[in-house]
Design a protein around this motif. Structure first.
Motif, PDB file in Angstrom:
ATOM      1  N   TRP A  40       0.929  -1.198  -0.123  1.00  0.00           N
ATOM      2  CA  TRP A  40       0.091  -0.120  -0.182  1.00  0.00           C
ATOM      3  C   TRP A  40       0.724   1.253  -0.223  1.00  0.00           C
ATOM      4  O   TRP A  40       0.658   2.319  -0.838  1.00  0.00           O
ATOM      5  CB  TRP A  40      -0.701  -0.083   1.137  1.00  0.00           C
ATOM      6  N   ALA A  41       1.996   0.945   0.620  1.00  0.00           N
ATOM      7  CA  ALA A  41       2.823   2.574   0.707  1.00  0.00           C
ATOM      8  C   ALA A  41       3.660   2.645  -0.601  1.00  0.00           C
ATOM      9  O   ALA A  41       3.459   3.771  -1.073  1.00  0.00           O
ATOM     10  CB  ALA A  41       3.890   2.309   1.983  1.00  0.00           C
ATOM     11  N   LEU A  42       3.818   1.447  -1.239  1.00  0.00           N
ATOM     12  CA  LEU A  42       4.570   1.386  -2.289  1.00  0.00           C
ATOM     13  C   LEU A  42       3.732   1.980  -3.666  1.00  0.00           C
ATOM     14  O   LEU A  42       3.840   3.202  -4.325  1.00  0.00           O
ATOM     15  CB  LEU A  42       5.234   0.540  -2.920  1.00  0.00           C
ATOM     16  N   GLN A  43       2.396   1.657  -3.373  1.00  0.00           N
ATOM     17  CA  GLN A  43       1.308   2.187  -4.357  1.00  0.00           C
ATOM     18  C   GLN A  43       1.163   3.700  -4.016  1.00  0.00           C
ATOM     19  O   GLN A  43       0.886   4.383  -5.107  1.00  0.00           O
ATOM     20  CB  GLN A  43      -0.085   1.556  -4.147  1.00  0.00           C
ATOM     21  N   THR A  44       1.205   3.846  -2.964  1.00  0.00           N
ATOM     22  CA  THR A  44       0.893   5.586  -2.544  1.00  0.00           C
ATOM     23  C   THR A  44       2.008   6.384  -2.901  1.00  0.00           C
ATOM     24  O   THR A  44       1.804   7.301  -3.747  1.00  0.00           O
ATOM     25  CB  THR A  44       0.405   5.629  -1.221  1.00  0.00           C
ATOM     26  N   TYR A  45       3.219   5.967  -2.765  1.00  0.00           N
ATOM     27  CA  TYR A  45       4.378   6.859  -3.274  1.00  0.00           C
ATOM     28  C   TYR A  45       4.267   6.613  -4.903  1.00  0.00           C
ATOM     29  O   TYR A  45       4.488   8.034  -5.510  1.00  0.00           O
ATOM     30  CB  TYR A  45       5.664   6.047  -2.983  1.00  0.00           C
ATOM     31  N   PHE A  46       4.124   5.664  -5.631  1.00  0.00           N
ATOM     32  CA  PHE A  46       3.967   5.788  -7.083  1.00  0.00           C
ATOM     33  C   PHE A  46       2.794   6.318  -7.660  1.00  0.00           C
ATOM     34  O   PHE A  46       3.001   7.081  -8.651  1.00  0.00           O
ATOM     35  CB  PHE A  46       3.863   4.236  -7.548  1.00  0.00           C
ATOM     36  N   LEU A  47       1.808   6.598  -6.860  1.00  0.00           N
ATOM     37  CA  LEU A  47       0.594   7.358  -7.433  1.00  0.00           C
ATOM     38  C   LEU A  47       0.799   8.758  -7.014  1.00  0.00           C
ATOM     39  O   LEU A  47       0.627   9.691  -7.985  1.00  0.00           O
ATOM     40  CB  LEU A  47      -0.591   6.995  -6.632  1.00  0.00           C
ATOM     41  N   TYR A  48       1.504   9.182  -6.139  1.00  0.00           N
ATOM     42  CA  TYR A  48       2.000  10.505  -5.977  1.00  0.00           C
ATOM     43  C   TYR A  48       3.049  10.876  -6.934  1.00  0.00           C
ATOM     44  O   TYR A  48       3.028  11.891  -7.680  1.00  0.00           O
ATOM     45  CB  TYR A  48       2.482  10.606  -4.415  1.00  0.00           C
ATOM     46  N   ASP A  49       4.006  10.297  -7.255  1.00  0.00           N
ATOM     47  CA  ASP A  49       5.005  10.527  -8.484  1.00  0.00           C
ATOM     48  C   ASP A  49       4.319  10.378  -9.674  1.00  0.00           C
ATOM     49  O   ASP A  49       4.921  11.354 -10.536  1.00  0.00           O
ATOM     50  CB  ASP A  49       6.187   9.402  -8.129  1.00  0.00           C
ATOM     51  N   PHE A  50       3.414   9.629  -9.997  1.00  0.00           N
ATOM     52  CA  PHE A  50       2.852   9.684 -11.134  1.00  0.00           C
ATOM     53  C   PHE A  50       1.995  10.951 -11.304  1.00  0.00           C
ATOM     54  O   PHE A  50       2.008  11.363 -12.385  1.00  0.00           O
ATOM     55  CB  PHE A  50       1.705   8.465 -11.488  1.00  0.00           C
TER      56      PHE A  50
END
Length: 115
Positions: free
Chosen positions: A56-66
């Motif tokens: 979940w944390a990785l998903q949140t990070y990649f969504l923010y970066d996206f």
């Protein structure tokens, strides 16, 4: 006069990073949902749940970066982050509702069988 909508252009050299990061958002989102669901159902041990939260944390990070890569405005980024916080709690809410329904209807089934 018609309103003019100005959209930021995405550079051609940014297409691959945007594609990869959006794919990782999906992969880690499915991984999070799968691990948490299978742990709660008993197919995986509870020791796997921190791995799900890492996804979940990785998903949140990649969504923010996206969102940064596609030049989203601040309001959209805030909405995305609120959605990610909601996504953190949705599997837990789902299993709480399922267990509450099971408890409620088990009592009704027991009284029917006693008669």
């Amino acid at each position: 006069m018609e309103p003019l909508i100005i959209r930021p252009e995405i550079a051609l050299d940014q297409f691959l990073p945007i594609f990869i990061e959006s794919t990782l958002v999906l992969v880690f989102g499915v991984g999070y949902a799968a691990i948490i669901t299978l742990s709660k159902m008993g197919y995986f041990s509870k020791k796997w749940m921190p791995v799900g939260y890492l996804f979940w944390a990785l998903q949140t990070y990649f969504l923010y970066d996206f969102a940064v890569l596609i030049q989203s405005n601040h309001f959209t980024m805030k909405v995305l982050m609120v959605a990610m916080i909601a996504y953190l709690f949705i599997p837990h809410l789902y299993f709480y509702l399922i267990s509450a329904a099971d408890d409620r209807y088990e009592k009704i089934d027991e009284t029917i069988q006693e008669k």
